[in-house]
Design a protein around this motif. Structure first.
Motif, PDB file in Angstrom:
ATOM      1  N   LEU A   1       0.826  -1.199   0.000  1.00  0.00           N
ATOM      2  CA  LEU A   1       0.000   0.000   0.000  1.00  0.00           C
ATOM      3  C   LEU A   1       0.867   1.258   0.000  1.00  0.00           C
ATOM      4  O   LEU A   1       0.558   2.232  -0.684  1.00  0.00           O
ATOM      5  N   ARG A   2       1.953   1.234   0.741  1.00  0.00           N
ATOM      6  CA  ARG A   2       2.869   2.378   0.776  1.00  0.00           C
ATOM      7  C   ARG A   2       3.481   2.612  -0.611  1.00  0.00           C
ATOM      8  O   ARG A   2       3.589   3.753  -1.071  1.00  0.00           O
ATOM      9  N   LEU A   3       3.864   1.529  -1.303  1.00  0.00           N
ATOM     10  CA  LEU A   3       4.431   1.673  -2.644  1.00  0.00           C
ATOM     11  C   LEU A   3       3.407   2.266  -3.615  1.00  0.00           C
ATOM     12  O   LEU A   3       3.734   3.161  -4.408  1.00  0.00           O
ATOM     13  N   VAL A   4       2.180   1.793  -3.544  1.00  0.00           N
ATOM     14  CA  VAL A   4       1.132   2.310  -4.420  1.00  0.00           C
ATOM     15  C   VAL A   4       0.876   3.781  -4.111  1.00  0.00           C
ATOM     16  O   VAL A   4       0.755   4.610  -5.015  1.00  0.00           O
ATOM     17  N   TYR A   5       0.824   4.122  -2.833  1.00  0.00           N
ATOM     18  CA  TYR A   5       0.612   5.505  -2.425  1.00  0.00           C
ATOM     19  C   TYR A   5       1.720   6.409  -2.951  1.00  0.00           C
ATOM     20  O   TYR A   5       1.459   7.479  -3.516  1.00  0.00           O
ATOM     21  N   ASP A   6       2.970   5.986  -2.775  1.00  0.00           N
ATOM     22  CA  ASP A   6       4.096   6.792  -3.251  1.00  0.00           C
ATOM     23  C   ASP A   6       4.066   6.956  -4.764  1.00  0.00           C
ATOM     24  O   ASP A   6       4.336   8.037  -5.294  1.00  0.00           O
ATOM     25  N   LYS A   7       3.740   5.880  -5.485  1.00  0.00           N
ATOM     26  CA  LYS A   7       3.695   5.938  -6.948  1.00  0.00           C
ATOM     27  C   LYS A   7       2.567   6.875  -7.412  1.00  0.00           C
ATOM     28  O   LYS A   7       2.762   7.647  -8.349  1.00  0.00           O
ATOM     29  N   CYS A   8       1.415   6.826  -6.749  1.00  0.00           N
ATOM     30  CA  CYS A   8       0.310   7.732  -7.110  1.00  0.00           C
ATOM     31  C   CYS A   8       0.710   9.183  -6.864  1.00  0.00           C
ATOM     32  O   CYS A   8       0.429  10.061  -7.691  1.00  0.00           O
ATOM     33  N   ASN A   9       1.341   9.449  -5.741  1.00  0.00           N
ATOM     34  CA  ASN A   9       1.796  10.815  -5.465  1.00  0.00           C
ATOM     35  C   ASN A   9       2.826  11.270  -6.486  1.00  0.00           C
ATOM     36  O   ASN A   9       2.824  12.426  -6.904  1.00  0.00           O
TER      37      ASN A   9
END
Length: 171
Positions: free
Chosen positions: A84-92
């Motif tokens: 989830l952290r990786l997805v969040y960072d990639k979206c940002n």
């Protein structure tokens, strides 16, 4: 003898890059959150069914099995949070350079002589209206999923309160 893995064709790489856009990342993030909630509910179910090893009907094998399942769920939960952290960072990262589009650009402009409207403007208008419709559909689905997640979170919160109440009564 193992054969080396085949490299994907350039067309496949381009297709994979197209498939991983911000909207699909948000969908992946939403699915990950749902998995986290499911794992958390399973952990609480395991904890509810687990008996303390206080000597009364204590079965070490059963206790060890449940403890192993609990540790596996906790490990998977940490993996899901990292995902989830990786997805969040990639979206940002994907949304960092975006600037809001002025409403004037979203409204199609037609000159007094409507017969001179060229095909390019018509295609752009059609594409933007389809894109806007898709965005509205995704937002509607996202709101529905958020409501479902809120209901699940409220249920989990109530479950935790009940567990805490039962523990307080026992003490």
């Amino acid at each position: 003898m193992a054969t080396p893995p085949l490299a994907p064709f350039p067309g496949q790489q381009a297709q994979a890059a197209r498939d991983v856009n911000t909207a699909s990342l948000c969908r992946i993030g939403q699915e990950t959150v749902q998995d986290i909630v499911l794992r958390t509910m399973e952990i609480f179910q395991l904890l509810r069914n687990m008996q303390l090893p206080n000597g009364v009907s204590y079965h070490p094998n059963t206790h060890q099995d449940r403890l192993g399942k609990l540790q596996e769920h906790l490990r998977m939960l940490s993996v899901l949070f990292r995902k989830l952290r990786l997805v969040y960072d990639k979206c940002n990262e994907n949304c960092a350079g975006l600037e809001p589009i002025p409403p004037e650009q979203l409204i199609p402009y037609v000159e007094d002589d409507s017969s001179k409207l060229d095909d390019r403007m018509a295609n752009q208008t059609r594409a933007s209206s389809e894109e806007r419709r898709e965005v509205l559909e995704v937002n509607k689905k996202l709101k529905q999923k958020n409501q479902q997640l809120k209901m699940i979170m409220d249920q989990l919160r109530n479950l935790i309160w009940e567990i805490n109440s039962m523990l307080a009564v026992r003490s």
